[in-house]
Scaffold this motif. Sequence first.
Motif, PDB file in Angstrom:
ATOM      1  N   LEU A 177      87.071  37.571  56.848  1.00  0.00           N
ATOM      2  CA  LEU A 177      88.003  37.905  57.921  1.00  0.00           C
ATOM      3  C   LEU A 177      87.676  37.118  59.194  1.00  0.00           C
ATOM      4  CD1 LEU A 177      90.374  39.844  58.572  1.00  0.00           C
ATOM      5  CD2 LEU A 177      88.690  41.340  59.636  1.00  0.00           C
ATOM      6  N   LEU A 225     100.266  42.337  56.757  1.00  0.00           N
ATOM      7  CA  LEU A 225      99.733  42.630  55.420  1.00  0.00           C
ATOM      8  C   LEU A 225      99.200  44.057  55.330  1.00  0.00           C
ATOM      9  CD1 LEU A 225      97.861  39.317  54.564  1.00  0.00           C
ATOM     10  CD2 LEU A 225      99.855  40.239  53.396  1.00  0.00           C
ATOM     11  N   LEU A 226      98.507  44.502  56.395  1.00  0.00           N
ATOM     12  CA  LEU A 226      97.998  45.875  56.389  1.00  0.00           C
ATOM     13  C   LEU A 226      99.157  46.857  56.251  1.00  0.00           C
ATOM     14  CD1 LEU A 226      95.112  45.887  59.018  1.00  0.00           C
ATOM     15  CD2 LEU A 226      94.946  46.452  56.590  1.00  0.00           C
ATOM     16  N   ALA A 235      90.911  39.023  52.772  1.00  0.00           N
ATOM     17  CA  ALA A 235      90.166  39.969  53.600  1.00  0.00           C
ATOM     18  C   ALA A 235      90.862  41.333  53.622  1.00  0.00           C
ATOM     19  CB  ALA A 235      90.007  39.423  55.018  1.00  0.00           C
ATOM     20  N   VAL A 236      92.192  41.329  53.765  1.00  0.00           N
ATOM     21  CA  VAL A 236      92.931  42.596  53.782  1.00  0.00           C
ATOM     22  C   VAL A 236      92.826  43.304  52.418  1.00  0.00           C
ATOM     23  CG1 VAL A 236      95.248  43.613  53.931  1.00  0.00           C
ATOM     24  CG2 VAL A 236      94.521  41.928  55.612  1.00  0.00           C
ATOM     25  N   THR A 286     100.652  46.567  52.588  1.00  0.00           N
ATOM     26  CA  THR A 286      99.809  47.024  51.473  1.00  0.00           C
ATOM     27  C   THR A 286      99.408  48.489  51.591  1.00  0.00           C
ATOM     28  OG1 THR A 286      97.824  46.261  52.640  1.00  0.00           O
ATOM     29  CG2 THR A 286      98.776  44.765  51.009  1.00  0.00           C
ATOM     30  N   ARG A 287      99.503  49.061  52.804  1.00  0.00           N
ATOM     31  CA  ARG A 287      98.993  50.423  52.959  1.00  0.00           C
ATOM     32  C   ARG A 287     100.069  51.449  53.329  1.00  0.00           C
ATOM     33  NH1 ARG A 287      93.925  50.812  52.558  1.00  0.00           N
ATOM     34  NH2 ARG A 287      93.975  52.919  53.384  1.00  0.00           N
ATOM     35  N   PHE A 345     101.075  39.400  47.413  1.00  0.00           N
ATOM     36  CA  PHE A 345     100.663  39.271  48.817  1.00  0.00           C
ATOM     37  C   PHE A 345      99.932  37.951  49.052  1.00  0.00           C
ATOM     38  CE2 PHE A 345     100.780  43.883  47.969  1.00  0.00           C
ATOM     39  CZ  PHE A 345     101.833  44.184  48.808  1.00  0.00           C
ATOM     40  N   ILE A 346      99.151  37.521  48.051  1.00  0.00           N
ATOM     41  CA  ILE A 346      98.462  36.228  48.174  1.00  0.00           C
ATOM     42  C   ILE A 346      99.496  35.106  48.274  1.00  0.00           C
ATOM     43  CG2 ILE A 346      96.976  34.570  46.963  1.00  0.00           C
ATOM     44  CD1 ILE A 346      95.309  36.934  45.998  1.00  0.00           C
ATOM     45  N   ALA A 382      88.803  33.723  58.956  1.00  0.00           N
ATOM     46  CA  ALA A 382      90.261  33.647  58.961  1.00  0.00           C
ATOM     47  C   ALA A 382      90.853  33.867  60.357  1.00  0.00           C
ATOM     48  CB  ALA A 382      90.841  34.666  57.985  1.00  0.00           C
ATOM     49  N   LEU A 383      90.225  34.733  61.130  1.00  0.00           N
ATOM     50  CA  LEU A 383      90.852  35.131  62.396  1.00  0.00           C
ATOM     51  C   LEU A 383      90.477  34.266  63.589  1.00  0.00           C
ATOM     52  CD1 LEU A 383      90.893  39.020  62.437  1.00  0.00           C
ATOM     53  CD2 LEU A 383      92.585  37.404  61.601  1.00  0.00           C
ATOM     54  N   ASN A 409      91.232  46.985  51.550  1.00  0.00           N
ATOM     55  CA  ASN A 409      91.898  48.050  50.781  1.00  0.00           C
ATOM     56  C   ASN A 409      91.064  48.470  49.568  1.00  0.00           C
ATOM     57  OD1 ASN A 409      94.026  47.951  52.531  1.00  0.00           O
ATOM     58  ND2 ASN A 409      95.312  46.677  51.214  1.00  0.00           N
ATOM     59  N   LEU A 453      99.561  37.970  60.858  1.00  0.00           N
ATOM     60  CA  LEU A 453      99.674  38.076  59.400  1.00  0.00           C
ATOM     61  C   LEU A 453      98.838  39.251  58.891  1.00  0.00           C
ATOM     62  CD1 LEU A 453     100.648  36.966  56.656  1.00  0.00           C
ATOM     63  CD2 LEU A 453      98.594  35.547  56.599  1.00  0.00           C
ATOM     64  N   MET A 454      97.654  39.430  59.460  1.00  0.00           N
ATOM     65  CA  MET A 454      96.798  40.535  59.033  1.00  0.00           C
ATOM     66  C   MET A 454      97.493  41.876  59.271  1.00  0.00           C
ATOM     67  SD  MET A 454      92.982  41.610  60.257  1.00  0.00           S
ATOM     68  CE  MET A 454      93.571  42.298  61.795  1.00  0.00           C
ATOM     69  N   HIS A 492      96.438  24.770  55.134  1.00  0.00           N
ATOM     70  CA  HIS A 492      97.242  25.833  55.752  1.00  0.00           C
ATOM     71  C   HIS A 492      97.406  27.008  54.794  1.00  0.00           C
ATOM     72  CE1 HIS A 492      98.029  23.581  59.276  1.00  0.00           C
ATOM     73  NE2 HIS A 492      98.792  22.663  58.694  1.00  0.00           N
ATOM     74  N   ALA A 493      97.706  26.693  53.531  1.00  0.00           N
ATOM     75  CA  ALA A 493      97.899  27.754  52.544  1.00  0.00           C
ATOM     76  C   ALA A 493      96.629  28.599  52.430  1.00  0.00           C
ATOM     77  CB  ALA A 493      98.268  27.163  51.185  1.00  0.00           C
ATOM     78  N   GLY A 505     101.085  30.706  55.591  1.00  0.00           N
ATOM     79  CA  GLY A 505     100.110  29.746  56.097  1.00  0.00           C
ATOM     80  C   GLY A 505     100.703  28.355  56.237  1.00  0.00           C
ATOM     81  N   SER A 561     101.138  35.137  51.672  1.00  0.00           N
ATOM     82  CA  SER A 561     100.218  34.642  52.709  1.00  0.00           C
ATOM     83  C   SER A 561     100.070  33.132  52.654  1.00  0.00           C
ATOM     84  CB  SER A 561      98.843  35.283  52.543  1.00  0.00           C
ATOM     85  OG  SER A 561      98.966  36.669  52.457  1.00  0.00           O
ATOM     86  N   GLY A 620      95.989  30.992  55.193  1.00  0.00           N
ATOM     87  CA  GLY A 620      96.772  32.212  54.985  1.00  0.00           C
ATOM     88  C   GLY A 620      96.159  33.095  53.919  1.00  0.00           C
ATOM     89  N   ILE A 621      95.742  32.483  52.806  1.00  0.00           N
ATOM     90  CA  ILE A 621      95.179  33.256  51.693  1.00  0.00           C
ATOM     91  C   ILE A 621      93.916  33.996  52.120  1.00  0.00           C
ATOM     92  CG2 ILE A 621      93.996  33.000  49.461  1.00  0.00           C
ATOM     93  CD1 ILE A 621      96.079  30.896  48.722  1.00  0.00           C
ATOM     94  N   ARG A 622      93.094  33.350  52.970  1.00  0.00           N
ATOM     95  CA  ARG A 622      91.862  34.021  53.404  1.00  0.00           C
ATOM     96  C   ARG A 622      92.157  35.328  54.139  1.00  0.00           C
ATOM     97  NH1 ARG A 622      89.529  28.853  53.883  1.00  0.00           N
ATOM     98  NH2 ARG A 622      90.393  28.540  55.948  1.00  0.00           N
ATOM     99  N   VAL A 623      93.192  35.314  54.998  1.00  0.00           N
ATOM    100  CA  VAL A 623      93.572  36.545  55.697  1.00  0.00           C
ATOM    101  C   VAL A 623      93.916  37.612  54.658  1.00  0.00           C
ATOM    102  CG1 VAL A 623      95.205  37.592  57.298  1.00  0.00           C
ATOM    103  CG2 VAL A 623      94.470  35.232  57.651  1.00  0.00           C
ATOM    104  N   CYS A 624      94.692  37.200  53.657  1.00  0.00           N
ATOM    105  CA  CYS A 624      95.137  38.138  52.634  1.00  0.00           C
ATOM    106  C   CYS A 624      93.962  38.689  51.828  1.00  0.00           C
ATOM    107  CB  CYS A 624      96.136  37.452  51.714  1.00  0.00           C
ATOM    108  SG  CYS A 624      96.901  38.577  50.562  1.00  0.00           S
ATOM    109  N   ALA A 632      97.068  34.256  62.483  1.00  0.00           N
ATOM    110  CA  ALA A 632      96.347  34.988  61.439  1.00  0.00           C
ATOM    111  C   ALA A 632      96.256  36.469  61.768  1.00  0.00           C
ATOM    112  CB  ALA A 632      94.946  34.395  61.248  1.00  0.00           C
TER     113      ALA A 632
END
Lengths: 194, 181
Positions: A129, A161-162, B120-121, A165-166, A179-180, A132-133, B125, A157-158, B110-111, A187, A183, B114-118, A154
């Motif tokens: 995270l 996504l939260l 992590a989420v 997904t939740r 979701f991947i 990513a952030l 979960n 996007l987080m 770039h992709a 991106g 994302s 984006g995937i890294r954020v996903c 980012a």
Amino acid sequence: MLYLRLFFEFFKIGLFAVGGGLATLPFLEEMADKTGWFTRAQLVDMIAVGESTPGPIGVNMATYVGFTTAGVPGAVIATLGLATPCVIVILLIAAFLKNFRENPLVKSAFYGLRPASAGLIASAGLSVLLVALFKNSPALRVDLLSLVSWNWKAVVLMAVLLYLTRYCKKTKKWHPIAFIGISAAAGVLFQFGA
Amino acid sequence: MKELLDMFITFAKVGVMTFGGGYAMLPILQREVVENKGWAEEAELTDYYAIGQCTPGIIAVNVATFIGYKKRGVLGGIFATLGVIFPSLIIIMSLAGVISAFSDFAAVQHAFAGIRVCVAVLVFNAVVKLWKSAVVDKLTLAIFLAVFAGSTLTNIPVMLFILAAGVLGLAVRSVRKGGEK
């Protein structure tokens, strides 16, 4: 002969690298110096590739190193060499657990192990995270409080996504790969990198 | 044989959908193996990860071997493992020609940002799901927090955390039981 050595070298890594994919890195560096199959600079590329293709990083790296060294057979042999010791060790432990799972001592040990395992996974998630952030910055720790160092796209996007997904009933049950995919598209569309 | 093939295919699916290390595989495993196939329970996954993180080898392979063995013995363990490594072999080899250039492409970078954020989420979960079976009282909460902070802020080897937590679990449980009786 090269094949045998390749298998053996990766078998050793599989046997001694504890803690997952990137734990193989120091061993691969040593392999680069010792065998001359690839250079340390190539290794850096291999990490980048291992991280930016599907599949567990450790397996990807073994495949790539094997392929660079000895083509298609090399890729297969290196990967199998890496996996073989893991399979043997785990099969032994699994056979033991099968007989002792209901044993009170084993149960007590797992009572302590489970939260530790969850803590480690959470920590791994957090490090992804953070990467990513925040924008690439050598002085990451210092910049945590400065607004410009955040990758705001980012962050948005987080949050999305939260929610998806939740909380959103419609999308909550979607497969994680959906979701991947979203994302990855986001991106590329909004130019997330760098 | 049909079941072994099913196992190979399921784990190949898990392998192809994993972006990152073994932890990134967890949300996919929860969906494919726990929810869709019913081959393991949530709590078992946590156990396998605990062991996989302190035994040698790639965590993804360790966890696949565990689940395969549980369902179909030694052959199951082998088929699950072959399944999880299969996509890597195919993908890396077919990209090999362009591969060092591949990760330099702006679109790929770039992709993956984006995937890294996903990932992590999704991992967040996944941990929330594990929470119910792992954090059951004050002590387990303390272990979770201590290991989370310790492994985030220090370079202490993961194995030590796992060993200490296991020993602590053993000690506390036996003391408690002694008190009850």
